[in-house]
Scaffold this active site. Structure first.
Site, PDB file in Angstrom:
ATOM      1  N   ASN A  59      38.788 -11.592   5.057  1.00 40.70           N
ATOM      2  CA  ASN A  59      40.052 -11.597   6.093  1.00 40.70           C
ATOM      3  C   ASN A  59      41.078 -11.152   5.952  1.00 40.70           C
ATOM      4  OD1 ASN A  59      39.057 -15.251   5.659  1.00 40.70           O
ATOM      5  ND2 ASN A  59      38.690 -14.215   7.290  1.00 40.70           N
TER       6      ASN A  59
ATOM      7  N   ASP B 113      35.570 -23.416   9.666  1.00 41.81           N
ATOM      8  CA  ASP B 113      36.586 -22.464  10.895  1.00 41.81           C
ATOM      9  C   ASP B 113      37.035 -23.114  11.673  1.00 41.81           C
ATOM     10  OD1 ASP B 113      36.254 -20.064  12.414  1.00 41.81           O
ATOM     11  OD2 ASP B 113      34.443 -19.721  12.351  1.00 41.81           O
TER      12      ASP B 113
HETATM   13  C1  FPP Z   1      39.300 -20.004   9.290  1.00 43.71           C
HETATM   14  O1  FPP Z   1      39.317 -20.257  11.306  1.00 43.71           O
HETATM   15  C2  FPP Z   1      40.241 -20.168   8.704  1.00 43.71           C
HETATM   16  C3  FPP Z   1      40.598 -19.258   7.651  1.00 43.71           C
HETATM   17  C4  FPP Z   1      40.617 -18.454   7.240  1.00 43.71           C
HETATM   18  C5  FPP Z   1      41.481 -20.764   6.564  1.00 43.71           C
HETATM   19  C6  FPP Z   1      41.551 -21.675   5.955  1.00 43.71           C
HETATM   20  C7  FPP Z   1      42.537 -22.328   5.264  1.00 43.71           C
HETATM   21  C8  FPP Z   1      43.209 -23.195   5.203  1.00 43.71           C
HETATM   22  C9  FPP Z   1      41.794 -24.162   5.969  1.00 43.71           C
HETATM   23  C10 FPP Z   1      44.363 -23.346   4.614  1.00 43.71           C
HETATM   24  C11 FPP Z   1      43.906 -23.983   2.780  1.00 43.71           C
HETATM   25  C12 FPP Z   1      42.618 -24.510   2.619  1.00 43.71           C
HETATM   26  C13 FPP Z   1      42.244 -24.564   0.753  1.00 43.71           C
HETATM   27  C14 FPP Z   1      41.453 -24.861   0.156  1.00 43.71           C
HETATM   28  C15 FPP Z   1      43.885 -24.278  -0.107  1.00 43.71           C
HETATM   29  P1  FPP Z   1      40.239 -18.888  11.823  1.00 43.71           P
HETATM   30  O2  FPP Z   1      41.556 -18.453  11.514  1.00 43.71           O
HETATM   31  O3  FPP Z   1      39.290 -18.224  11.914  1.00 43.71           O
HETATM   32  O4  FPP Z   1      39.504 -19.475  13.213  1.00 43.71           O
HETATM   33  P2  FPP Z   1      39.572 -18.876  14.435  1.00 43.71           P
HETATM   34  O5  FPP Z   1      38.420 -18.765  14.295  1.00 43.71           O
HETATM   35  O6  FPP Z   1      39.022 -20.252  15.794  1.00 43.71           O
HETATM   36  O7  FPP Z   1      40.377 -18.079  14.635  1.00 43.71           O
END
Ligand code: FPP
Length: 227
Positions: free
Chosen positions: A50, A2
């Protein structure tokens, strides 16, 4: 994983910059986990919820998954890692589903660390699917209702072939589970860390594991019984 969006925003960059840097954190974490001798790592890449994000961000994330699968799988295979995707894959486009299936097939016989990528995954979805599979078996009389116990339910989850979770790490300072592996967390040690996912790496994993090994896991017993 996150905090990608907030990490990017703090630098005046678009959210996707955070996701792209998140991939580098995934690489570092997998490599550190292997060095530490961890047998299973499960990464929550995309939750069932998501899809509610802006269409553009979802599209970029899907593109990133395709790229990562295309570029990283050979390296994972070379390292004898076994890659599995857990979640409802049917909602992903055909190309991504194909890449996922190819990646799983290529690494299926590997005996090293298991890497689960939770994609379009939700803990409630997982339990619901397990219940449906069990109900079908009861209906066809392959199982009796009295056969249903905790082990049977565990064995019908998406994570059926791996042990229950020992340590859950959530980055970015949020202190909630957000519908991750719910059943499997029953006795997990839960580690909340303020840093955002793109800043996570070998040192952070070592810190988390160091914290974990000092925990006294009682599984319902008293501390005298454990010692
Ligand atoms: C959460 O941060 C992260 C995600 C929803 C995406 C995670 C994906 C990756 C790290 C890319 C590739 C991974 C693999 C294993 C193929 P957020 O966007 O919710 O952050 P925020 O809470 O600050 O908005």
């Amino acid at each position: 994983m996150d905090g990608n969006g907030r990490w990017a925003k703090a630098q005046g960059k678009p959210r996707i910059f955070g996701h792209k840097n998140g991939v580098e954190a995934v690489r570092k974490t997998i490599s550190a986990a292997a060095k530490l001798g961890i047998s299973v790592v499960t990464l929550f890449a995309f939750s069932s919820e998501n899809w509610r994000r802006p269409e553009e961000e979802v599209a970029v994330l899907m593109g990133l998954f395709v790229t990562v699968l295309s570029t990283e799988v050979k390296k994972l295979h070379k390292n004898n890692f076994c890659l599995r995707i857990i979640g409802d894959k049917s909602r992903f486009n055909e190309n991504l589903q194909k890449k996922m299936a190819q990646a799983e097939q290529m690494t299926a016989m590997n005996t090293g660390m298991v890497i689960n990528i939770a994609a379009n995954y939700g803990g409630k979805w997982d339990i619901t699917e397990a219940m449906k599979k069990i109900a079908i078996k009861v209906q066809s009389e392959e199982l009796q209702p009295s056969d249903i116990d905790e082990n049977l339910i565990t064995n019908h989850l998406a994570t059926s072939n791996i042990p229950e979770v020992d340590l859950l790490i959530r980055t970015s300072g949020e202190c909630r589970i957000s519908n991750f592996v719910l059943w499997q967390l029953a006795y997990a040690e839960i580690y909340f860390i303020p840093i955002c996912w793109p800043d996570f790496g070998e040192d952070s994993l070592i810190e988390a594991v160091t914290w974990f090994v000092d925990r006294e896991r009682r599984f319902g017993c008293t501390d005298e019984q454990i010692s």
